[in-house]
Design an enzyme around this catalytic site. Structure first.
Site, PDB file in Angstrom:
ATOM      1  N   GLY A   1      22.071  -6.325   3.475  1.00 57.57           N
ATOM      2  CA  GLY A   1      21.599  -5.740   2.229  1.00 57.57           C
ATOM      3  C   GLY A   1      20.139  -5.369   2.156  1.00 57.57           C
TER       4      GLY A   1
ATOM      5  N   PRO B   1      22.644  -7.774   8.904  1.00 61.55           N
ATOM      6  CG  PRO B   1      20.848  -7.608  10.397  1.00 61.55           C
ATOM      7  CD  PRO B   1      21.953  -8.529   9.955  1.00 61.55           C
ATOM      8  N   GLY B   2      22.735  -4.243   8.413  1.00 64.06           N
ATOM      9  CA  GLY B   2      23.293  -2.988   8.920  1.00 64.06           C
ATOM     10  C   GLY B   2      22.250  -1.901   8.772  1.00 64.06           C
TER      11      GLY B   2
ATOM     12  NE  ARG C   1      23.795   6.055   2.124  1.00 58.79           N
ATOM     13  CZ  ARG C   1      22.744   5.999   1.356  1.00 58.79           C
ATOM     14  NH1 ARG C   1      21.821   6.934   1.443  1.00 58.79           N
ATOM     15  NH2 ARG C   1      22.576   5.029   0.498  1.00 58.79           N
TER      16      ARG C   1
ATOM     17  CE1 TYR D   1      28.014   4.754  -2.433  1.00 54.46           C
ATOM     18  CE2 TYR D   1      26.946   5.807  -0.559  1.00 54.46           C
ATOM     19  CZ  TYR D   1      27.923   4.970  -1.072  1.00 54.46           C
ATOM     20  OH  TYR D   1      28.789   4.366  -0.210  1.00 54.46           O
TER      21      TYR D   1
ATOM     22  CB  CYS E   1      35.690  24.739  -1.199  1.00 56.99           C
ATOM     23  SG  CYS E   1      35.667  25.957   0.109  1.00 56.99           S
ATOM     24  CD  GLU E   2      35.128  18.737  -3.538  1.00 59.88           C
ATOM     25  OE1 GLU E   2      34.673  18.322  -4.626  1.00 59.88           O
ATOM     26  OE2 GLU E   2      36.181  18.364  -3.047  1.00 59.88           O
TER      27      GLU E   2
ATOM     28  CE1 TYR F   1      27.416   0.898   5.475  1.00 57.72           C
ATOM     29  CE2 TYR F   1      25.063   0.945   5.027  1.00 57.72           C
ATOM     30  CZ  TYR F   1      26.215   0.232   5.275  1.00 57.72           C
ATOM     31  OH  TYR F   1      26.171  -1.136   5.332  1.00 57.72           O
TER      32      TYR F   1
HETATM   33  N1  LLP Z   1      27.827  -7.739   5.110  1.00 62.05           N
HETATM   34  C1  LLP Z   1      28.799  -7.399   4.253  1.00 62.05           C
HETATM   35  C2  LLP Z   1      29.818  -8.373   3.891  1.00 62.05           C
HETATM   36  C3  LLP Z   1      28.809  -6.101   3.707  1.00 62.05           C
HETATM   37  O1  LLP Z   1      29.760  -5.762   2.853  1.00 62.05           O
HETATM   38  C4  LLP Z   1      27.810  -5.173   4.077  1.00 62.05           C
HETATM   39  C5  LLP Z   1      27.795  -3.818   3.542  1.00 62.05           C
HETATM   40  C6  LLP Z   1      26.826  -5.590   4.999  1.00 62.05           C
HETATM   41  C7  LLP Z   1      26.870  -6.887   5.489  1.00 62.05           C
HETATM   42  C8  LLP Z   1      25.725  -4.687   5.480  1.00 62.05           C
HETATM   43  O2  LLP Z   1      24.894  -4.288   4.447  1.00 62.05           O
HETATM   44  P1  LLP Z   1      23.531  -3.512   4.741  1.00 62.05           P
HETATM   45  O3  LLP Z   1      22.631  -4.466   5.479  1.00 62.05           O
HETATM   46  O4  LLP Z   1      23.858  -2.320   5.556  1.00 62.05           O
HETATM   47  O5  LLP Z   1      23.016  -3.156   3.398  1.00 62.05           O
HETATM   48  N2  LLP Z   1      28.019   3.033   2.035  1.00 62.05           N
HETATM   49  C9  LLP Z   1      26.942   2.460   1.255  1.00 62.05           C
HETATM   50  C10 LLP Z   1      26.641   1.046   1.667  1.00 62.05           C
HETATM   51  C11 LLP Z   1      27.851   0.117   1.590  1.00 62.05           C
HETATM   52  C12 LLP Z   1      27.562  -1.267   2.061  1.00 62.05           C
HETATM   53  C13 LLP Z   1      28.820  -2.042   2.194  1.00 62.05           C
HETATM   54  N3  LLP Z   1      28.653  -3.380   2.689  1.00 62.05           N
HETATM   55  C14 LLP Z   1      25.722   3.369   1.391  1.00 62.05           C
HETATM   56  O6  LLP Z   1      25.802   4.396   2.074  1.00 62.05           O
HETATM   57  O7  LLP Z   1      24.679   3.104   0.789  1.00 62.05           O
END
Ligand code: LLP
Length: 415
Positions: free
Chosen positions: A239, A274-275, A312, A316, A342-343, A371
């Site tokens: 997050g 972390p992602g 995105r 969002y 087409c949107e 993402y």
């Molecule tokens: N752990 C869990 C259980 C999660 O559900 C997620 C993300 C992460 C870790 C990784 O979160 P990060 O560090 O990347 O914030 N598609 C959306 C984001 C969806 C996130 C879903 N869960 C976007 O493009 O902003």
């Protein structure tokens, strides 16, 4: 901080001219900088260097096996949410003892696949899931290691679609109900309670909601000891936010500095997921102007990337910087940068100031490493893009552009 910078008037990915990549691989094209993602991984690792921890890169952010393999080389484990993600990480020979599996809808087949793969643990999101894991693991004569995902009911102050830790969200088990779940879990013969999982949302820019959540969980862990339930792992999720535009997210060091005192007395091993923090700013989407179109109210640049490539902005209202690959001294104009789909919702950026642009000009949509491709689709029967990983002055095709045959290869006409 990233390695997409101008040299003279040309945008480079590390030491590679983006014009060359567009020429060689075509557009639209995802381009990733290995150095950027490596440095971000290391920032987290060093911020938590004095803590017993496992970093589990969140596969959903960018699941290309070329990138997963680089994460593995750095020592990362993986946070997965489906059988498909498990398949990917097993393909790169990830250590199963560094794989954690979350998600509210794991099927029996997925649970069986994960148990047979000997993953570290499931992050369980409901009582019924817990019972199914117990059943499947009984059938396999195993004991399933689990963490219970607790919904701590804190406000992460992020986009409503990506907040996950409030009581109205579908994730985890309400903190007020969770105690009982632990009691039940303790009695299940094929369940081994290992930990607690919290993930409160994504693109979070302050440490406050993390602290709120950890304080609540600390009390909870203490209460559990009255039932002789000892928590070995605390998974604090992912997050951590990144800079798309003007945000000032906490750095990894600030984040660690703020939360470590709260973790110090818990005597647990920490898992981080972390992602976006790792890959978000390590990727751009390279796109070419197909037409410029001047209207009465708006000027449009119609480019060859659309919402199917990067959803995105449409989904969002997310802001991604859009910059030219080749700087020019032409007059500044205000454009909506839109895709060919087409949107009306198919836009990448609205009211952006750019030098006057024309057909063939290349643009880079920044901060598209997380993402981006992983949420892309074939809508309008568009071919999903190629992906290239840059390392210094070298570039590697890590996913080919799809072909028209790919589009229909699983389909059939009935007689
Ligand atoms: N752990 C869990 C259980 C999660 O559900 C997620 C993300 C992460 C870790 C990784 O979160 P990060 O560090 O990347 O914030 N598609 C959306 C984001 C969806 C996130 C879903 N869960 C976007 O493009 O902003």
């Amino acid at each position: 901080m990233d390695y997409f910078n101008y040299k003279k008037n040309t945008l480079y990915a590390e030491d590679v001219d983006l014009n060359i990549l567009a020429e060689k691989y075509g557009t639209p094209l995802y381009v990733y900088s290995l150095k950027t993602m490596t440095e971000h991984y290391k920032k987290i690792e060093s911020a938590f260097s004095d803590i017993d921890k496992i970093i589990c890169y969140s596969v959903k952010a960018n699941s290309n096996i070329g990138i997963l393999n680089e994460m593995k080389k750095l020592g990362s484990g993986f946070d997965i949410v489906s059988g498909g993600e498990l398949y990917r990480v097993l393909k790169i020979n990830a250590n199963p003892k560094k794989i954690v599996y979350a998600g509210v809808g794991k099927t029996k087949q997925e649970i069986e696949y994960a148990l047979k793969s000997n993953i570290l643990m499931f992050n369980v999101e409901s009582i019924n899931e817990l019972k199914i894991i117990d059943l499947v693991s009984k059938k396999l004569k195993k004991k399933a290691a689990v963490a219970i995902r607790i919904n701590p009911d804190v406000n992460a102050s992020t986009h409503e679609y990506i907040t996950t830790g409030k009581k109205e969200n579908k994730f985890g088990i309400d903190i007020v109900l969770a105690f009982n779940i632990f009691r039940i879990a303790k009695k299940l013969k094929h369940i081994d309670i290992k930990g607690i999982h919290i993930h409160i949302g994504s693109q979070i820019t302050t440490v406050v909601p993390y602290i709120d959540a950890i304080v609540k969980i600390t009390k909870f862990i203490k209460d559990l000891t009255t039932e002789d339930i000892i928590i070995e792992y605390l998974n604090i999720g992912g997050g951590l936010g990144v800079i798309y535009n003007e945000e000032k997210p906490a750095t990894a060091d600030e984040f660690a500095y703020a939360i470590k005192p709260y973790l110090a007395n818990l005597n647990v091993k920490i898992i981080l997921e972390p992602g976006r923090f790792i890959v978000g700013n390590a990727g751009i989407l390279l796109t070419k102007v197909i037409y410029d179109k001047k209207g009465i109210k708006k000027n449009f640049l119609i480019v060859d990337a659309g919402m199917n490539d990067l959803i995105r902005p449409s989904l969002y209202g997310a802001f991604h910087k859009i910059i030219p690959v080749n700087l020019s001294a032409k007059e500044k104009m205000i454009y909506d940068i839109v895709g060919p789909i087409c949107e009306s919702g198919d836009f990448l950026g609205k009211e952006r100031t750019l030098s006057e642009s024309k057909e063939g000009d290349l643009l880079a949509i920044r901060s598209a490493g997380a993402y981006g491709f992983s949420m892309s689709s074939n809508y309008n029967s568009r071919l999903r893009c190629a992906e290239v990983l840059v390392k210094g002055n070298k570039h590697y095709l890590i996913r080919k552009r799809e072909t028209y045959e790919d589009l229909i290869k699983l389909e059939k006409i009935i007689e």
